[in-house]
Scaffold this active site. Structure first.
Site, PDB file in Angstrom:
ATOM      1  N   ASP A 117      -3.725   1.840  -5.697  1.00  0.00           N
ATOM      2  CA  ASP A 117      -2.516   1.131  -5.316  1.00  0.00           C
ATOM      3  C   ASP A 117      -2.878  -0.192  -4.618  1.00  0.00           C
ATOM      4  O   ASP A 117      -3.616  -1.000  -5.184  1.00  0.00           O
ATOM      5  CB  ASP A 117      -1.651   2.062  -4.450  1.00  0.00           C
ATOM      6  N   HIS A 283       1.442   9.057  -9.320  1.00  0.00           N
ATOM      7  CA  HIS A 283       0.834   7.838  -8.804  1.00  0.00           C
ATOM      8  C   HIS A 283      -0.493   8.053  -8.070  1.00  0.00           C
ATOM      9  O   HIS A 283      -1.282   7.114  -7.958  1.00  0.00           O
ATOM     10  CB  HIS A 283       1.842   7.163  -7.866  1.00  0.00           C
TER      11      HIS A 283
END
Length: 302
Positions: A117, A283
């Protein structure tokens, strides 16, 4: 350890690791977990997590590498410097410089890096600005920042609304989130991760401890504001520059990035040598499917 290092003690979340606050020499102190032995491996977390996101994979990685897992500036228990009108102090260039100073201070001039991320975006800039230092780089569940902004459509803007919410002028997002940070954090994590129970209550509370700090909230917003402004300018200036280190892109097949982008191709536009794999998760593979994530990392980094 470098001068100006304060050893905190054993990590309560990552078995076998020691926590330290390390002064990297530019006025920034980074809360850092270190463990293991062997070649150096830098792990960079994303939003809204801290270095604790690596708790399920770091101990086994430490059987093969010296693992260094800091909190990024602005996040966790690391320094939260004042920003400016250009948001430069929270640019990926400054955050990458923190990491280069950290690693050099620990005696490592060449190292591999894994970034999830926001940490992946720091790793991208690190691999561009310090090409001779980065030996291999792994990007977890991201496409390049400029690519994602350039290809924004209704679906992306809806699913990744915080990209457009957090960049609003201060103090709008800061004040709205601070009204109920636990609600915002829970909705964010549960929306991103697709594996129930991947973030247990103890870990959520640790993330919340950091996230509820008003200084942290402001720093996070500044980091996103930088991503939408000064980082894009830096990327445009380096438009022809390519990552020379081998790249592994990993993404969650159940997540937004994997569903909206040809992730491997987006990185082929930015790097010379790219592999890519979709993983059966959302994610955060390192939290959702740690065994599979470890296998991918060890195969690539060996």
């Amino acid at each position: 350890m470098t001068a100006g290092t304060e050893i905190i003690g054993p990590s309560p979340f990552i078995a076998g690791f020691t926590l330290s606050d390390i002064d990297v020499g530019n006025g920034i102190r980074l809360r850092t977990a270190i463990g293991g032995k062997g070649e150096p491996l830098l792990l960079l977390h994303g939003h809204p997590q801290t270095h604790v996101t690596w708790r399920k994979v770091a101990p086994e990685l430490a059987e093969h590498f010296t693992v260094i897992a800091p909190d990024l500036r602005g996040y966790g228990d690391s320094s939260k410097p004042e920003s400016d009108a250009d948001h430069r102090p929270y640019s990926k260039r400054e955050m990458a410089r923190d990491m280069m100073l950290l690693m050099a201070g620990l005696g490592y001039n060449r190292f591999a890096v894994v970034g999830h991320d926001r940490g992946g975006r720091v790793a991208h800039r690190l691999a561009l600005d310090y090409q001779q230092a980065v030996t291999r780089v792994v990007f977890i569940d991201i496409a390049p920042t400029a690519t994602m902004y350039a290809r924004t459509d209704k679906t992306f803007a809806t699913r990744y609304f915080w990209w457009f919410f957090l960049i609003q002028p201060a103090p709008l997002p800061e004040k709205l989130i601070s009204a109920d940070p636990a609600f915002f954090l829970e909705k964010h994590i549960n929306g991103q991760l697709k594996t129930p129970g991947a973030t247990d209550p103890e870990i959520f509370n640790e993330y919340l401890r950091c996230y509820a700090n008003p200084q942290t909230l402001h720093a996070i917003c500044e980091e996103y504001r930088a991503a939408a402004t000064i980082d894009l300018a830096d990327d445009e200036a380096d438009g022809e520059k390519r990552i020379i280190a081998p790249v592994l892109a990993l993404w969650g097949a159940k997540g937004t990035v994997g569903q909206l982008y040809d992730v491997e191709q987006t990185w082929r536009e930015k790097a010379l040598d790219v592999w890519g794999n979709a993983l059966p998760c959302g994610h955060s593979p390192q939290e959702e499917i740690p065994r599979r994530t470890l296998d991918e990392l060890l195969n690539f980094l060996a």
